[in-house]
Design a protein around this motif. Structure first.
Motif, PDB file in Angstrom:
ATOM      1  N   GLU A 127      63.128  56.295  50.351  1.00  0.00           N
ATOM      2  CA  GLU A 127      62.553  55.836  49.090  1.00  0.00           C
ATOM      3  C   GLU A 127      61.627  54.662  49.372  1.00  0.00           C
ATOM      4  O   GLU A 127      61.920  53.828  50.224  1.00  0.00           O
ATOM      5  CB  GLU A 127      63.665  55.422  48.130  1.00  0.00           C
ATOM      6  N   PRO A 128      60.503  54.608  48.664  1.00  0.00           N
ATOM      7  CA  PRO A 128      59.581  53.492  48.899  1.00  0.00           C
ATOM      8  C   PRO A 128      60.242  52.177  48.502  1.00  0.00           C
ATOM      9  O   PRO A 128      61.008  52.116  47.546  1.00  0.00           O
ATOM     10  CB  PRO A 128      58.378  53.799  48.014  1.00  0.00           C
ATOM     11  N   GLN A 129      59.931  51.160  49.263  1.00  0.00           N
ATOM     12  CA  GLN A 129      60.492  49.851  48.966  1.00  0.00           C
ATOM     13  C   GLN A 129      59.744  49.251  47.788  1.00  0.00           C
ATOM     14  O   GLN A 129      58.541  49.399  47.648  1.00  0.00           O
ATOM     15  CB  GLN A 129      60.369  48.941  50.182  1.00  0.00           C
ATOM     16  N   GLN A 130      60.493  48.582  46.938  1.00  0.00           N
ATOM     17  CA  GLN A 130      59.885  47.927  45.789  1.00  0.00           C
ATOM     18  C   GLN A 130      59.104  46.708  46.276  1.00  0.00           C
ATOM     19  O   GLN A 130      59.595  45.913  47.059  1.00  0.00           O
ATOM     20  CB  GLN A 130      60.968  47.461  44.802  1.00  0.00           C
TER      21      GLN A 130
END
Length: 139
Positions: A127-130
């Motif tokens: 998942e892409p990092q915030q």
């Protein structure tokens, strides 16, 4: 997560979602080790060896388009010819990727439920990092 698990997970995810034109993961110089790690992590049995080898054979194949015009040849085509060429190339790429997807499914279908969980975890996309928002500047 250990480095070897990260490499194995990343390599398998790349294999499953590799862009067209990239060499098969097992074919690449560094691809053999991650594939052996994946095989060990999946605990491939003797009964599953055929499906595993078929999977590897599919990933050993590079995408080879039927035609590869030089830039000069491509530019010499008119728009209709270019579109026909690009449609043909896209069709070939799609067939290539579908063979890889089918190889994944054929292997997956031979796995038991524990192996399927490992395979699912290995092939999940991170998942892409915030991104942190910078605090608002005070006026």
């Amino acid at each position: 997560m250990t480095i070897s698990k990260m490499i194995s997970k990343t390599a398998m995810a790349i294999a499953l979602t590799a862009g067209v034109g990239l060499a098969g993961m097992a074919h690449a110089q560094q691809g053999a080790a991650p594939m052996q790690q994946a095989k060990a992590a999946l605990k491939i049995t003797a009964a599953q060896e055929g499906a595993w080898n078929s999977f590897l054979n599919t990933y050993n194949q590079d995408f080879r388009p039927s035609a590869t015009p030089t830039p000069k040849q491509f530019n010499a085509m008119n728009t209709t010819q270019r579109i026909a060429f690009l449609k043909q190339r896209m069709s070939e790429e799609s067939a290539f990727m579908n063979r890889r997807y089918d190889a994944n499914l054929a292997l997956y279908n031979t796995l038991d439920s524990d192996q399927k969980k490992v395979f699912d975890d290995m092939t999940a996309q991170p998942e892409p990092q915030q991104q942190r928002k910078a605090p608002a500047k005070k006026k």
